[in-house]
Write an enzyme that holds these catalytic residues in place. Sequence first.
Site, mmCIF file in Angstrom:
data_model
loop_
_atom_site.group_PDB
_atom_site.id
_atom_site.type_symbol
_atom_site.label_atom_id
_atom_site.label_comp_id
_atom_site.label_asym_id
_atom_site.label_seq_id
_atom_site.Cartn_x
_atom_site.Cartn_y
_atom_site.Cartn_z
ATOM 1 N N THR A 74 2.166 -0.881 10.370
ATOM 2 C CA THR A 74 2.580 -1.157 8.991
ATOM 3 C C THR A 74 4.025 -0.759 8.714
ATOM 4 O OG1 THR A 74 1.834 1.017 8.252
ATOM 5 C CG2 THR A 74 0.240 -0.786 8.063
ATOM 6 N N GLU B 40 -10.666 7.173 7.823
ATOM 7 C CA GLU B 40 -9.571 7.607 8.668
ATOM 8 C C GLU B 40 -9.096 8.948 8.121
ATOM 9 O OE1 GLU B 40 -7.157 3.924 10.291
ATOM 10 O OE2 GLU B 40 -7.338 3.792 8.130
ATOM 11 N N ALA B 41 -8.441 9.738 8.990
ATOM 12 C CA ALA B 41 -7.964 11.048 8.533
ATOM 13 C C ALA B 41 -7.039 10.880 7.325
ATOM 14 C CB ALA B 41 -7.240 11.751 9.676
ATOM 15 N N SER C 193 0.789 -1.227 0.000
ATOM 16 C CA SER C 193 0.000 0.000 0.000
ATOM 17 C C SER C 193 0.828 1.289 0.000
ATOM 18 C CB SER C 193 -0.943 -0.068 1.191
ATOM 19 O OG SER C 193 -1.957 0.860 1.058
HETATM 20 C C1 G16 Z 1 -3.117 0.649 6.508
HETATM 21 C C2 G16 Z 1 -4.444 0.405 7.164
HETATM 22 C C3 G16 Z 1 -5.048 1.719 7.610
HETATM 23 C C4 G16 Z 1 -4.082 2.438 8.532
HETATM 24 C C5 G16 Z 1 -2.712 2.569 7.870
HETATM 25 C C6 G16 Z 1 -1.654 3.094 8.795
HETATM 26 O O1 G16 Z 1 -3.286 1.458 5.388
HETATM 27 O O2 G16 Z 1 -5.288 -0.259 6.263
HETATM 28 O O3 G16 Z 1 -6.255 1.461 8.243
HETATM 29 O O4 G16 Z 1 -4.551 3.695 8.862
HETATM 30 O O5 G16 Z 1 -2.271 1.304 7.412
HETATM 31 O O6 G16 Z 1 -1.548 2.228 9.894
HETATM 32 P P1 G16 Z 1 -0.381 2.340 10.952
HETATM 33 O O7 G16 Z 1 -0.449 3.747 11.481
HETATM 34 O O8 G16 Z 1 -0.702 1.301 11.976
HETATM 35 O O9 G16 Z 1 0.919 2.112 10.234
HETATM 36 P P2 G16 Z 1 -2.579 1.125 4.009
HETATM 37 O O10 G16 Z 1 -3.153 2.138 3.067
HETATM 38 O O11 G16 Z 1 -1.109 1.274 4.219
HETATM 39 O O12 G16 Z 1 -3.003 -0.282 3.731
#
Ligand code: G16
Length: 543
Positions: free
Chosen positions: A500, A376-377, A68
Amino acid sequence: MTMLPVKDLQERSDRHPKPSDIKFQYGTAGFRTLGKTLDSVLFRVGVLAALRSKKLDGKTIGVMVTASHNPEPDNGVKLVDPRGEMLESSWEAHATALANAPNSVAFVAAVDELVKATKIDLSIPARVVYARDTRPTGPQLIAALKDGLEAIKAEYRDAGVTTTPVLHYLVRTINTKGTKDSYGKDTEEGYLTKLSDAFKKLLAGKPTPPPLLIDCANGVGALMAERFKGYLGDIFNINLVNADLHTPGALNNSCGADFVKVNQKLPPSITLQPGQRACSLDGDADRLMYYYADERGQFHMLDGDKITTLVASYIVELVKASGLDEQIKVGVIQTAYANGSSTKYLSERLPVKCVPTGVKHLHHAAEQYDVGVYFEANGHGTVLFSPAAQELISSHKPSTALTNLKNIIDVINQTVGDALSDAFLVEAILAQKSFSGVEWDSLYCDLPNRLVKVVVSDRNAFKTEDAERRLVSPPSLQAKVDELVRKYEGGRSFVRPSGTEDVVRVYAEAATRAEADELAFSVAGLVYDEAGGDPSQRPKEFL
Ligand code: G16
Protein backbone atom coordinates in the site's frame (compact mmCIF):
# COMPACT_ATOMS: atom_id res chain seq x y z
CA MET A 1 -25.63 -10.28 -29.48
CA THR A 2 -24.74 -7.28 -27.29
CA MET A 3 -21.46 -5.70 -28.31
CA LEU A 4 -19.03 -3.54 -26.37
CA PRO A 5 -19.86 0.19 -26.77
CA VAL A 6 -16.43 0.65 -28.35
CA LYS A 7 -16.89 4.22 -29.60
CA ASP A 8 -18.21 5.55 -26.31
CA LEU A 9 -15.59 3.67 -24.32
CA GLN A 10 -12.79 5.03 -26.47
CA GLU A 11 -14.06 8.62 -26.56
CA ARG A 12 -14.61 8.76 -22.83
CA SER A 13 -11.33 7.00 -22.14
CA ASP A 14 -9.58 9.76 -24.11
CA ARG A 15 -10.74 12.17 -21.40
CA HIS A 16 -8.86 10.10 -18.83
CA PRO A 17 -5.40 9.53 -20.30
CA LYS A 18 -3.01 7.23 -18.49
CA PRO A 19 0.13 8.98 -17.19
CA SER A 20 2.92 7.46 -19.31
CA ASP A 21 5.47 7.29 -16.49
CA ILE A 22 3.44 5.31 -13.95
CA LYS A 23 2.97 1.57 -13.67
CA PHE A 24 -0.11 0.88 -11.59
CA GLN A 25 -0.55 -2.23 -9.52
CA TYR A 26 -3.58 -3.71 -7.80
CA GLY A 27 -1.86 -4.33 -4.44
CA THR A 28 -2.71 -5.39 -0.88
CA ALA A 29 -5.89 -3.29 -0.89
CA GLY A 30 -6.42 -2.24 -4.51
CA PHE A 31 -4.71 0.61 -6.36
CA ARG A 32 -3.10 3.09 -4.00
CA THR A 33 -0.82 6.00 -4.79
CA LEU A 34 -0.90 9.80 -5.14
CA GLY A 35 -4.55 10.74 -5.65
CA LYS A 36 -3.87 13.21 -8.41
CA THR A 37 -2.40 10.44 -10.62
CA LEU A 38 -5.38 8.10 -10.38
CA ASP A 39 -7.93 9.62 -12.81
CA SER A 40 -7.39 7.04 -15.58
CA VAL A 41 -7.38 4.21 -13.05
CA LEU A 42 -10.79 5.24 -11.69
CA PHE A 43 -12.31 5.46 -15.17
CA ARG A 44 -11.02 1.99 -15.96
CA VAL A 45 -12.07 0.56 -12.61
CA GLY A 46 -15.61 1.74 -13.42
CA VAL A 47 -15.54 -0.36 -16.57
CA LEU A 48 -13.95 -3.30 -14.78
CA ALA A 49 -16.49 -3.24 -11.93
CA ALA A 50 -19.29 -3.38 -14.48
CA LEU A 51 -17.66 -6.33 -16.26
CA ARG A 52 -17.23 -8.14 -12.95
CA SER A 53 -20.93 -7.58 -12.23
CA LYS A 54 -21.91 -8.95 -15.65
CA LYS A 55 -19.63 -11.92 -15.10
CA LEU A 56 -21.46 -12.62 -11.82
CA ASP A 57 -24.94 -12.47 -13.34
CA GLY A 58 -25.64 -8.84 -12.53
CA LYS A 59 -24.77 -9.08 -8.83
CA THR A 60 -23.86 -5.72 -7.35
CA ILE A 61 -20.13 -4.98 -7.11
CA GLY A 62 -18.74 -2.38 -4.70
CA VAL A 63 -16.13 0.26 -5.43
CA MET A 64 -14.52 2.10 -2.53
CA VAL A 65 -12.40 5.18 -3.14
CA THR A 66 -10.01 5.49 -0.20
CA ALA A 67 -6.37 5.21 0.76
CA SER A 68 -7.26 4.20 4.30
CA HIS A 69 -4.21 4.68 6.55
CA ASN A 70 -2.09 6.50 3.94
CA PRO A 71 -1.42 10.25 4.12
CA GLU A 72 -3.93 12.68 2.66
CA PRO A 73 -2.36 13.27 -0.80
CA ASP A 74 -2.66 9.53 -1.48
CA ASN A 75 -5.85 7.97 -2.64
CA GLY A 76 -6.89 4.59 -3.92
CA VAL A 77 -9.64 2.34 -5.11
CA LYS A 78 -10.64 -1.23 -4.44
CA LEU A 79 -13.38 -3.50 -5.67
CA VAL A 80 -15.73 -5.43 -3.43
CA ASP A 81 -17.21 -8.78 -4.51
CA PRO A 82 -20.89 -9.66 -4.00
CA ARG A 83 -20.73 -11.08 -0.47
CA GLY A 84 -18.90 -7.97 0.68
CA GLU A 85 -15.49 -9.62 0.45
CA MET A 86 -12.42 -8.36 -1.42
CA LEU A 87 -12.18 -8.83 -5.19
CA GLU A 88 -11.33 -12.43 -6.18
CA SER A 89 -7.57 -12.55 -6.60
CA SER A 90 -7.63 -13.82 -10.22
CA TRP A 91 -9.27 -10.51 -11.20
CA GLU A 92 -6.53 -8.42 -9.61
CA ALA A 93 -4.36 -9.21 -12.63
CA HIS A 94 -7.17 -8.06 -14.95
CA ALA A 95 -7.40 -4.82 -12.97
CA THR A 96 -3.65 -4.26 -13.28
CA ALA A 97 -3.71 -5.05 -17.01
CA LEU A 98 -6.56 -2.62 -17.75
CA ALA A 99 -4.98 0.12 -15.62
CA ASN A 100 -1.71 -0.11 -17.51
CA ALA A 101 -2.99 -0.12 -21.11
CA PRO A 102 -0.97 2.78 -22.53
CA ASN A 103 -3.81 4.52 -24.41
CA SER A 104 -7.54 4.34 -25.13
CA VAL A 105 -7.20 2.01 -28.11
CA ALA A 106 -5.10 -0.42 -26.09
CA PHE A 107 -7.53 -0.09 -23.18
CA VAL A 108 -10.56 -1.00 -25.30
CA ALA A 109 -8.61 -3.89 -26.82
CA ALA A 110 -7.76 -5.10 -23.29
CA VAL A 111 -11.44 -4.86 -22.29
CA ASP A 112 -12.42 -6.87 -25.36
CA GLU A 113 -9.79 -9.49 -24.56
CA LEU A 114 -11.04 -9.75 -20.97
CA VAL A 115 -14.65 -10.16 -22.14
CA LYS A 116 -13.59 -12.99 -24.43
CA ALA A 117 -11.16 -14.67 -22.03
CA THR A 118 -13.64 -14.75 -19.16
CA LYS A 119 -16.66 -15.41 -21.42
CA ILE A 120 -18.69 -12.42 -20.23
CA ASP A 121 -22.22 -12.11 -21.57
CA LEU A 122 -22.51 -8.38 -22.31
CA SER A 123 -26.30 -8.51 -22.43
CA ILE A 124 -26.41 -9.08 -18.65
CA PRO A 125 -26.99 -5.81 -16.75
CA ALA A 126 -24.17 -4.44 -14.61
CA ARG A 127 -24.79 -3.04 -11.12
CA VAL A 128 -22.30 -1.14 -9.01
CA VAL A 129 -22.46 0.69 -5.68
CA TYR A 130 -19.68 3.11 -4.81
CA ALA A 131 -18.55 5.36 -1.97
CA ARG A 132 -15.59 7.48 -0.99
CA ASP A 133 -13.86 8.70 2.14
CA THR A 134 -13.14 12.36 2.94
CA ARG A 135 -9.93 12.85 0.93
CA PRO A 136 -9.83 16.04 -1.15
CA THR A 137 -9.15 14.12 -4.38
CA GLY A 138 -12.24 11.95 -3.81
CA PRO A 139 -14.86 13.98 -5.76
CA GLN A 140 -12.78 14.14 -8.96
CA LEU A 141 -11.96 10.46 -8.77
CA ILE A 142 -15.63 9.61 -8.30
CA ALA A 143 -16.41 11.68 -11.41
CA ALA A 144 -13.91 9.58 -13.40
CA LEU A 145 -15.39 6.38 -11.98
CA LYS A 146 -18.91 7.47 -13.01
CA ASP A 147 -17.67 8.24 -16.50
CA GLY A 148 -16.39 4.66 -16.74
CA LEU A 149 -19.66 3.24 -15.42
CA GLU A 150 -21.67 5.31 -17.89
CA ALA A 151 -19.38 4.39 -20.78
CA ILE A 152 -20.30 0.74 -20.28
CA LYS A 153 -23.90 1.53 -19.36
CA ALA A 154 -23.85 0.16 -15.83
CA GLU A 155 -26.56 0.91 -13.30
CA TYR A 156 -25.04 2.53 -10.26
CA ARG A 157 -25.83 3.69 -6.75
CA ASP A 158 -23.88 6.41 -4.99
CA ALA A 159 -23.43 5.58 -1.30
CA GLY A 160 -21.82 8.98 -0.73
CA VAL A 161 -19.13 9.76 1.79
CA THR A 162 -18.95 6.82 4.14
CA THR A 163 -16.62 4.30 5.73
CA THR A 164 -15.13 1.32 3.91
CA PRO A 165 -16.98 -1.16 6.17
CA VAL A 166 -20.34 0.48 5.43
CA LEU A 167 -19.69 0.07 1.70
CA HIS A 168 -18.86 -3.62 2.23
CA TYR A 169 -22.02 -4.01 4.31
CA LEU A 170 -24.12 -2.37 1.58
CA VAL A 171 -22.75 -4.70 -1.08
CA ARG A 172 -23.69 -7.77 0.96
CA THR A 173 -27.13 -6.49 1.95
CA ILE A 174 -28.01 -5.42 -1.59
CA ASN A 175 -27.05 -8.84 -2.95
CA THR A 176 -28.85 -10.83 -0.27
CA LYS A 177 -32.00 -8.70 -0.07
CA GLY A 178 -35.14 -10.83 0.10
CA THR A 179 -33.19 -14.11 0.27
CA LYS A 180 -32.72 -16.53 3.16
CA ASP A 181 -29.19 -15.14 3.54
CA SER A 182 -30.42 -11.57 4.04
CA TYR A 183 -27.76 -9.67 5.97
CA GLY A 184 -29.84 -6.66 6.99
CA LYS A 185 -31.40 -3.55 5.46
CA ASP A 186 -29.39 -2.19 2.54
CA THR A 187 -28.98 1.32 3.88
CA GLU A 188 -26.60 3.13 6.21
CA GLU A 189 -29.52 3.41 8.63
CA GLY A 190 -29.93 -0.39 8.43
CA TYR A 191 -26.25 -0.78 9.33
CA LEU A 192 -26.46 1.63 12.27
CA THR A 193 -29.60 -0.03 13.60
CA LYS A 194 -28.36 -3.61 13.24
CA LEU A 195 -25.08 -3.03 15.06
CA SER A 196 -26.36 -0.71 17.76
CA ASP A 197 -29.38 -2.91 18.59
CA ALA A 198 -27.16 -5.97 19.07
CA PHE A 199 -24.68 -3.92 21.11
CA LYS A 200 -27.40 -2.55 23.37
CA LYS A 201 -28.72 -6.07 24.00
CA LEU A 202 -25.22 -7.22 25.02
CA LEU A 203 -24.89 -4.31 27.45
CA ALA A 204 -28.37 -4.64 28.93
CA GLY A 205 -28.29 -5.24 32.67
CA LYS A 206 -24.55 -4.46 32.89
CA PRO A 207 -23.17 -1.36 34.61
CA THR A 208 -22.83 1.45 32.02
CA PRO A 209 -19.20 1.41 30.82
CA PRO A 210 -17.23 4.65 31.17
CA PRO A 211 -17.42 6.88 28.05
CA LEU A 212 -15.10 5.65 25.31
CA LEU A 213 -12.69 8.12 23.75
CA ILE A 214 -12.45 7.49 19.99
CA ASP A 215 -9.63 8.99 17.92
CA CYS A 216 -11.19 9.26 14.45
CA ALA A 217 -7.91 9.97 12.59
CA ASN A 218 -9.63 13.11 11.22
CA GLY A 219 -11.34 10.79 8.76
CA VAL A 220 -14.73 9.55 7.71
CA GLY A 221 -15.04 7.40 10.84
CA ALA A 222 -15.88 10.65 12.65
CA LEU A 223 -19.08 10.98 10.61
CA MET A 224 -20.15 7.43 11.28
CA ALA A 225 -19.25 7.54 15.00
CA GLU A 226 -21.28 10.75 15.31
CA ARG A 227 -24.24 9.02 13.66
CA PHE A 228 -23.91 6.06 16.01
CA LYS A 229 -24.37 8.39 19.00
CA GLY A 230 -28.00 8.87 18.06
CA TYR A 231 -28.56 5.10 17.96
CA LEU A 232 -26.79 4.20 21.21
CA GLY A 233 -28.90 6.37 23.49
CA ASP A 234 -27.75 6.54 27.12
CA ILE A 235 -26.50 3.00 27.28
CA PHE A 236 -23.05 3.85 25.94
CA ASN A 237 -21.28 7.19 25.54
CA ILE A 238 -18.58 7.99 23.07
CA ASN A 239 -16.39 11.08 22.95
CA LEU A 240 -14.75 11.86 19.63
CA VAL A 241 -11.30 13.38 19.18
CA ASN A 242 -9.43 14.03 15.92
CA ALA A 243 -12.77 14.47 14.19
CA ASP A 244 -11.65 17.45 12.07
CA LEU A 245 -12.71 16.89 8.47
CA HIS A 246 -11.85 20.38 7.24
CA THR A 247 -8.21 21.17 8.01
CA PRO A 248 -6.05 20.26 5.00
CA GLY A 249 -3.46 17.62 5.81
CA ALA A 250 -5.08 16.55 9.10
CA LEU A 251 -6.15 13.07 7.94
CA ASN A 252 -4.08 10.33 9.63
CA ASN A 253 -1.57 13.00 10.63
CA SER A 254 -0.09 12.24 14.08
CA CYS A 255 -3.25 10.33 14.96
CA GLY A 256 -5.18 7.21 14.02
CA ALA A 257 -4.62 3.48 14.35
CA ASP A 258 -1.47 3.29 12.22
CA PHE A 259 0.21 6.13 14.12
CA VAL A 260 -0.46 4.39 17.44
CA LYS A 261 0.65 0.95 16.23
CA VAL A 262 3.84 2.09 14.52
CA ASN A 263 4.92 4.59 17.19
CA GLN A 264 3.57 2.57 20.12
CA LYS A 265 2.41 5.73 21.79
CA LEU A 266 -0.62 7.99 22.21
CA PRO A 267 -1.44 10.53 19.52
CA PRO A 268 -0.12 13.86 20.90
CA SER A 269 -3.67 15.22 20.88
CA ILE A 270 -4.80 12.69 23.51
CA THR A 271 -4.19 12.49 27.24
CA LEU A 272 -5.59 9.64 29.27
CA GLN A 273 -6.47 9.64 32.94
CA PRO A 274 -5.15 6.65 34.91
CA GLY A 275 -7.38 3.67 34.14
CA GLN A 276 -8.94 5.31 31.08
CA ARG A 277 -9.44 3.28 27.90
CA ALA A 278 -9.54 4.69 24.37
CA CYS A 279 -9.18 3.59 20.78
CA SER A 280 -8.04 4.89 17.39
CA LEU A 281 -9.62 4.29 13.99
CA ASP A 282 -7.78 4.72 10.71
CA GLY A 283 -8.72 7.05 7.83
CA ASP A 284 -11.58 4.91 6.49
CA ALA A 285 -12.51 3.25 9.81
CA ASP A 286 -11.63 -0.34 9.00
CA ARG A 287 -8.82 -0.67 11.56
CA LEU A 288 -8.96 -0.37 15.31
CA MET A 289 -6.25 0.08 17.91
CA TYR A 290 -7.09 0.08 21.63
CA TYR A 291 -5.02 1.37 24.53
CA TYR A 292 -5.33 2.39 28.17
CA ALA A 293 -3.41 4.19 30.87
CA ASP A 294 -2.47 2.16 33.94
CA GLU A 295 -2.76 3.51 37.48
CA ARG A 296 0.55 5.34 37.03
CA GLY A 297 -0.76 6.90 33.83
CA GLN A 298 1.51 4.76 31.66
CA PHE A 299 0.35 3.96 28.11
CA HIS A 300 -0.38 0.32 27.13
CA MET A 301 -1.38 -0.71 23.63
CA LEU A 302 -4.04 -3.36 22.97
CA ASP A 303 -3.51 -4.18 19.32
CA GLY A 304 -5.12 -6.58 16.84
CA ASP A 305 -3.49 -9.57 18.53
CA LYS A 306 -4.96 -8.58 21.88
CA ILE A 307 -8.34 -8.10 20.18
CA THR A 308 -8.06 -11.58 18.63
CA THR A 309 -7.29 -13.11 21.98
CA LEU A 310 -10.15 -11.38 23.79
CA VAL A 311 -12.69 -12.14 21.07
CA ALA A 312 -11.64 -15.73 20.32
CA SER A 313 -11.54 -16.65 24.02
CA TYR A 314 -15.00 -15.19 24.61
CA ILE A 315 -16.54 -16.91 21.61
CA VAL A 316 -15.02 -20.26 22.67
CA GLU A 317 -16.53 -19.69 26.13
CA LEU A 318 -20.00 -18.96 24.71
CA VAL A 319 -19.90 -21.90 22.30
CA LYS A 320 -19.00 -24.21 25.18
CA ALA A 321 -21.62 -22.76 27.53
CA SER A 322 -24.22 -23.22 24.78
CA GLY A 323 -23.29 -26.90 24.50
CA LEU A 324 -22.09 -26.50 20.92
CA ASP A 325 -18.38 -27.12 21.40
CA GLU A 326 -18.51 -30.54 19.72
CA GLN A 327 -20.08 -29.10 16.56
CA ILE A 328 -18.49 -25.65 16.31
CA LYS A 329 -14.73 -25.28 16.12
CA VAL A 330 -13.12 -21.86 16.47
CA GLY A 331 -9.86 -21.07 14.65
CA VAL A 332 -7.58 -18.04 14.46
CA ILE A 333 -5.77 -16.50 11.50
CA GLN A 334 -2.71 -14.30 11.92
CA THR A 335 0.10 -12.88 9.82
CA ALA A 336 3.85 -12.73 10.40
CA TYR A 337 3.29 -9.44 12.27
CA ALA A 338 1.44 -11.23 15.09
CA ASN A 339 3.35 -10.86 18.31
CA GLY A 340 5.15 -14.11 19.15
CA SER A 341 3.55 -14.15 22.61
CA SER A 342 0.06 -13.96 21.10
CA THR A 343 0.79 -16.84 18.76
CA LYS A 344 2.12 -18.91 21.66
CA TYR A 345 -0.88 -18.10 23.88
CA LEU A 346 -3.43 -18.78 21.17
CA SER A 347 -1.87 -21.89 19.67
CA GLU A 348 -1.84 -23.56 23.09
CA ARG A 349 -5.63 -23.23 23.03
CA LEU A 350 -6.86 -23.12 19.42
CA PRO A 351 -5.83 -23.90 15.84
CA VAL A 352 -3.80 -20.93 14.51
CA LYS A 353 -2.83 -20.35 10.89
CA CYS A 354 -0.37 -17.81 9.48
CA VAL A 355 -1.04 -16.22 6.06
CA PRO A 356 0.43 -13.30 4.08
CA THR A 357 -0.52 -9.71 4.96
CA GLY A 358 -3.80 -8.39 3.62
CA VAL A 359 -7.28 -8.97 4.99
CA LYS A 360 -8.21 -10.74 1.78
CA HIS A 361 -5.80 -13.58 2.70
CA LEU A 362 -6.98 -13.75 6.30
CA HIS A 363 -10.63 -13.65 5.28
CA HIS A 364 -10.30 -16.60 2.93
CA ALA A 365 -8.40 -18.64 5.50
CA ALA A 366 -11.02 -17.79 8.16
CA GLU A 367 -13.75 -19.21 5.91
CA GLN A 368 -12.22 -22.65 6.46
CA TYR A 369 -13.36 -22.71 10.11
CA ASP A 370 -16.84 -22.89 11.66
CA VAL A 371 -15.87 -19.66 13.38
CA GLY A 372 -12.74 -17.93 12.05
CA VAL A 373 -11.33 -15.07 14.11
CA TYR A 374 -8.86 -12.86 12.30
CA PHE A 375 -7.24 -9.59 13.19
CA GLU A 376 -3.97 -8.37 11.78
CA ALA A 377 -1.70 -6.94 14.47
CA ASN A 378 -2.46 -3.50 12.95
CA GLY A 379 -6.08 -3.86 14.09
CA HIS A 380 -7.67 -4.86 10.79
CA GLY A 381 -10.01 -7.82 11.11
CA THR A 382 -13.31 -9.45 11.94
CA VAL A 383 -14.92 -12.77 12.82
CA LEU A 384 -16.60 -15.09 10.31
CA PHE A 385 -19.33 -17.56 11.21
CA SER A 386 -19.91 -20.25 8.60
CA PRO A 387 -23.50 -20.62 7.33
CA ALA A 388 -23.66 -24.05 9.01
CA ALA A 389 -22.49 -22.63 12.35
CA GLN A 390 -25.05 -19.82 12.12
CA GLU A 391 -27.76 -22.32 11.32
CA LEU A 392 -26.83 -24.43 14.35
CA ILE A 393 -26.74 -21.38 16.61
CA SER A 394 -30.10 -20.10 15.40
CA SER A 395 -31.86 -23.44 15.96
CA HIS A 396 -30.15 -24.57 19.18
CA LYS A 397 -31.92 -24.70 22.53
CA PRO A 398 -32.15 -21.25 24.10
CA SER A 399 -29.83 -20.16 26.90
CA THR A 400 -28.23 -16.90 28.03
CA ALA A 401 -24.95 -17.94 26.39
CA LEU A 402 -26.73 -18.67 23.11
CA THR A 403 -28.53 -15.32 23.18
CA ASN A 404 -25.19 -13.59 23.75
CA LEU A 405 -23.68 -15.55 20.87
CA LYS A 406 -26.50 -14.45 18.55
CA ASN A 407 -26.02 -10.82 19.57
CA ILE A 408 -22.27 -11.14 19.10
CA ILE A 409 -22.92 -12.32 15.53
CA ASP A 410 -25.10 -9.27 14.89
CA VAL A 411 -22.71 -6.74 16.35
CA ILE A 412 -19.95 -8.01 14.06
CA ASN A 413 -19.63 -6.78 10.49
CA GLN A 414 -18.64 -10.09 8.92
CA THR A 415 -17.93 -8.61 5.50
CA VAL A 416 -14.62 -6.97 6.45
CA GLY A 417 -12.72 -5.33 9.32
CA ASP A 418 -14.89 -2.57 10.79
CA ALA A 419 -13.35 -0.39 13.49
CA LEU A 420 -16.62 0.79 15.04
CA SER A 421 -18.24 -2.64 14.98
CA ASP A 422 -15.04 -4.08 16.46
CA ALA A 423 -15.01 -1.41 19.18
CA PHE A 424 -18.59 -2.35 20.15
CA LEU A 425 -17.60 -6.01 20.12
CA VAL A 426 -14.67 -5.33 22.45
CA GLU A 427 -16.74 -3.13 24.77
CA ALA A 428 -19.52 -5.73 24.90
CA ILE A 429 -17.06 -8.48 25.86
CA LEU A 430 -15.34 -6.32 28.46
CA ALA A 431 -18.74 -5.49 29.96
CA GLN A 432 -19.83 -9.14 29.92
CA LYS A 433 -16.62 -10.23 31.63
CA SER A 434 -16.32 -7.17 33.90
CA PHE A 435 -12.80 -6.64 32.52
CA SER A 436 -10.87 -3.39 32.57
CA GLY A 437 -7.99 -2.72 30.15
CA VAL A 438 -5.60 -4.19 32.73
CA GLU A 439 -7.36 -7.57 32.90
CA TRP A 440 -7.66 -7.74 29.13
CA ASP A 441 -3.99 -6.87 28.74
CA SER A 442 -2.91 -9.49 31.24
CA LEU A 443 -3.99 -12.44 29.02
CA TYR A 444 -0.36 -12.52 27.79
CA CYS A 445 2.60 -10.17 27.77
CA ASP A 446 3.71 -8.75 24.39
CA LEU A 447 7.27 -9.33 23.28
CA PRO A 448 8.92 -5.95 22.61
CA ASN A 449 8.78 -5.26 18.88
CA ARG A 450 9.55 -2.59 16.32
CA LEU A 451 8.26 -1.89 12.82
CA VAL A 452 10.44 0.20 10.49
CA LYS A 453 9.77 1.52 6.98
CA VAL A 454 12.64 1.65 4.51
CA VAL A 455 12.40 3.75 1.33
CA VAL A 456 14.09 1.84 -1.50
CA SER A 457 14.47 2.46 -5.22
CA ASP A 458 12.39 -0.58 -6.20
CA ARG A 459 10.33 -2.44 -3.61
CA ASN A 460 9.36 -4.99 -6.28
CA ALA A 461 12.89 -6.38 -6.04
CA PHE A 462 11.80 -7.85 -2.68
CA LYS A 463 10.06 -11.23 -2.92
CA THR A 464 9.00 -13.43 -0.03
CA GLU A 465 7.87 -16.96 0.80
CA ASP A 466 6.51 -18.85 3.82
CA ALA A 467 3.67 -16.37 4.48
CA GLU A 468 6.15 -13.49 4.05
CA ARG A 469 8.38 -14.73 6.84
CA ARG A 470 11.38 -15.27 4.55
CA LEU A 471 12.90 -13.37 1.64
CA VAL A 472 13.77 -15.16 -1.56
CA SER A 473 14.95 -12.02 -3.31
CA PRO A 474 17.26 -10.08 -3.32
CA PRO A 475 19.39 -13.26 -3.20
CA SER A 476 21.45 -13.81 -0.05
CA LEU A 477 19.70 -11.07 1.97
CA GLN A 478 17.73 -13.60 4.04
CA ALA A 479 20.96 -15.33 5.11
CA LYS A 480 22.26 -11.97 6.36
CA VAL A 481 18.99 -11.30 8.23
CA ASP A 482 19.25 -14.76 9.81
CA GLU A 483 22.79 -14.03 10.93
CA LEU A 484 21.66 -10.84 12.68
CA VAL A 485 18.64 -12.52 14.27
CA ARG A 486 20.86 -15.25 15.74
CA LYS A 487 22.59 -12.62 17.90
CA TYR A 488 19.37 -11.94 19.83
CA GLU A 489 17.88 -14.44 22.21
CA GLY A 490 14.27 -15.04 21.20
CA GLY A 491 14.82 -12.67 18.28
CA ARG A 492 12.66 -12.72 15.15
CA SER A 493 12.67 -10.46 12.13
CA PHE A 494 11.30 -10.40 8.61
CA VAL A 495 11.34 -8.11 5.59
CA ARG A 496 8.53 -7.61 3.08
CA PRO A 497 7.50 -5.07 0.48
CA SER A 498 4.41 -3.04 1.40
CA GLY A 499 1.44 -3.41 -0.90
CA THR A 500 0.00 0.00 0.00
CA GLU A 501 3.01 2.32 0.34
CA ASP A 502 6.17 2.65 -1.68
CA VAL A 503 8.36 1.19 1.07
CA VAL A 504 9.80 -2.06 2.37
CA ARG A 505 8.69 -2.96 5.90
CA VAL A 506 10.96 -4.50 8.53
CA TYR A 507 9.56 -6.13 11.65
CA ALA A 508 11.60 -7.33 14.60
CA GLU A 509 10.90 -8.61 18.06
CA ALA A 510 13.27 -9.58 20.87
CA ALA A 511 13.44 -10.07 24.60
CA THR A 512 13.91 -6.37 25.47
CA ARG A 513 12.80 -3.07 23.94
CA ALA A 514 16.42 -2.03 23.28
CA GLU A 515 17.17 -5.32 21.52
CA ALA A 516 14.00 -5.20 19.41
CA ASP A 517 14.91 -1.67 18.28
CA GLU A 518 18.51 -2.62 17.62
CA LEU A 519 17.53 -5.69 15.61
CA ALA A 520 14.91 -3.78 13.58
CA PHE A 521 17.27 -0.96 12.71
CA SER A 522 20.14 -3.35 11.90
CA VAL A 523 17.94 -5.31 9.49
CA ALA A 524 16.60 -2.04 8.04
CA GLY A 525 20.20 -0.94 7.49
CA LEU A 526 20.88 -4.18 5.62
CA VAL A 527 17.82 -3.68 3.46
CA TYR A 528 18.78 -0.10 2.78
CA ASP A 529 22.28 -1.05 1.70
CA GLU A 530 21.09 -3.95 -0.41
CA ALA A 531 18.45 -1.88 -2.18
CA GLY A 532 20.93 0.78 -3.18
CA GLY A 533 19.28 3.72 -1.41
CA ASP A 534 20.69 7.24 -1.45
CA PRO A 535 23.32 7.37 1.36
CA SER A 536 22.13 10.83 2.46
CA GLN A 537 18.71 9.30 3.22
CA ARG A 538 20.10 6.55 5.46
CA PRO A 539 18.51 7.31 8.84
CA LYS A 540 21.10 7.66 11.54
CA GLU A 541 19.47 5.11 13.79
CA PHE A 542 20.52 2.45 11.27
CA LEU A 543 23.56 0.70 12.66
C1 G16 B 1 -4.40 -2.45 4.06
C2 G16 B 1 -4.85 -3.89 4.06
C3 G16 B 1 -4.37 -4.57 5.32
C4 G16 B 1 -2.87 -4.45 5.43
C5 G16 B 1 -2.44 -2.99 5.32
C6 G16 B 1 -0.95 -2.81 5.22
O1 G16 B 1 -4.94 -1.79 5.16
O2 G16 B 1 -6.25 -3.93 3.96
O3 G16 B 1 -4.77 -5.90 5.28
O4 G16 B 1 -2.41 -4.96 6.63
O5 G16 B 1 -3.00 -2.41 4.15
O6 G16 B 1 -0.49 -3.51 4.10
P1 G16 B 1 0.99 -3.35 3.55
O7 G16 B 1 1.88 -3.70 4.71
O8 G16 B 1 1.07 -4.32 2.42
O9 G16 B 1 1.18 -1.92 3.15
P2 G16 B 1 -5.60 -0.35 5.02
O10 G16 B 1 -6.18 -0.10 6.37
O11 G16 B 1 -4.51 0.60 4.65
O12 G16 B 1 -6.62 -0.54 3.94
